[in-house]
Each structure stands twice: as structure tokens, then as C-alpha cells.
Design a protein around this motif. Sequence first.
Motif, PDB file in Angstrom:
ATOM      1  N   SER A 112     -15.698 -22.025   6.136  1.00 30.51           N
ATOM      2  CA  SER A 112     -15.356 -20.765   5.462  1.00 30.51           C
ATOM      3  C   SER A 112     -15.526 -19.588   6.401  1.00 30.51           C
ATOM      4  CB  SER A 112     -16.252 -20.557   4.233  1.00 30.51           C
ATOM      5  OG  SER A 112     -16.095 -21.597   3.323  1.00 30.51           O
ATOM      6  N   GLY A 116     -12.591 -17.018   7.638  1.00 32.71           N
ATOM      7  CA  GLY A 116     -12.774 -15.586   7.460  1.00 32.71           C
ATOM      8  C   GLY A 116     -12.721 -14.812   8.765  1.00 32.71           C
ATOM      9  N   LEU A 144     -10.461 -10.814   1.481  1.00 32.18           N
ATOM     10  CA  LEU A 144     -11.701 -10.450   0.779  1.00 32.18           C
ATOM     11  C   LEU A 144     -11.448 -10.307  -0.721  1.00 32.18           C
ATOM     12  CD1 LEU A 144     -13.208  -7.882   3.292  1.00 32.18           C
ATOM     13  CD2 LEU A 144     -14.246 -10.065   2.614  1.00 32.18           C
ATOM     14  N   THR A 147     -10.971 -13.715  -2.251  1.00 30.96           N
ATOM     15  CA  THR A 147     -12.251 -14.428  -2.346  1.00 30.96           C
ATOM     16  C   THR A 147     -13.061 -13.907  -3.518  1.00 30.96           C
ATOM     17  OG1 THR A 147     -12.266 -14.790   0.041  1.00 30.96           O
ATOM     18  CG2 THR A 147     -14.374 -15.013  -1.112  1.00 30.96           C
TER      19      THR A 147
END
Length: 189
Positions: A112, A116, A144, A147
Motif C-alpha cells: 500500500s 501511494g 487520497l 482511499t
Amino acid sequence: RVIVISGLAEAFAQTLSMGFGAYLSTKSEREFYQREIARERLEIETAPEKERDEMRQIYRSKGFPEDEVEMVVVRVTANKELWLKEMMMEELGLIEERFDDPLKVGLLIGASSFVGAFLPILPYLFLELRWAFTASVALAALALFATGAGKTLLTKKVWWSSGLEMVGIGLLVSVAGYGIGHFLSALWD
């Protein structure tokens, strides 16, 4: 070229740091639990009456009448594994089922983290420098937001609020990083 190379170097370093950090943290939780279970098992073996008294106190504090306290204590302490599990849960607040596999957690957090960190680098691979920065910021903000909104599948919170919260935190961290970099750069001038 410099942005892509330094971005990839940071992405790999962050991936390793976050992955190993999550692995060690999860492993430490599990080791702590194992140590506590061994200690509690020893106490049950070496001082069973003291442990029964502790169990009586636990159930009294929950409001059980005295006759029911004795009945529960007798039944639970008849089975040593159940007794141990009850003491771990009631006395220490530790439940074995809640501990995740350290390797899985480390790999998930590492992967992850890499995704990112890699997403903002992508525009620099395909766009001119003057457009890449804007596209990078937009892509990071979108990731973002997605998520934050995605986590509401588990939290059952308002998706757009959670998405905005995640973007806000990301923006705050970015501004702080930029500010720190600017401050450190000024020290060298």
C-alpha cells in the motif's frame, strides 16, 4: 529524470520502512500476548486459589450475585484452557483472535505504501515537466480521496466526509514536508 529517480528511491525506502515497521509492530503485539499467556498459565498452575479470587472479583465487579459468582468460577476453572482464556480476556483485555499475521500485515502495508508513493511519480514518466506537477498533485489528491471514501465500506461513515478528511490530512502532511524542506534549505544558504 531527477524527480523520477529520487521519487522511486523514496518510494522503495518508504515501502521497506513501512512494511518492516508494520511487521515488527504486529510481531511485537503477538510476542507480548504470548508472554502474557505464559505468565497467566504459570499463575494458574502455581497459585490457582489466588487466580480464582481474581476471577471472583472480576465477576463481582460486573454485578453478579455471590451465588452466581461461585457457580461461574467453579464452571470456568474446571477447564484450564477456558480458565486461561477467560483470565486473558477479563483480567488483561487480551483476545488472541484479534492478532494479525505479521507477514501479511507487513506485506499489505508495504505494498500500500509503495502504491501511494508511486502514484505521484507516474505523471513525470508520461508528461512534460510543466504539466507533470499539476497532474501529480491531482492524482495524489484523487487517490487520497478514494482511499478515505473506500474505508467507509468498513467504518460505515459518510463517504465524501471521510474522503475529504483523508485529502485534508494529506495536504497538511505535504505542506508540513514542504515547509520543513524550505526551512532546512534556508539553513544551508
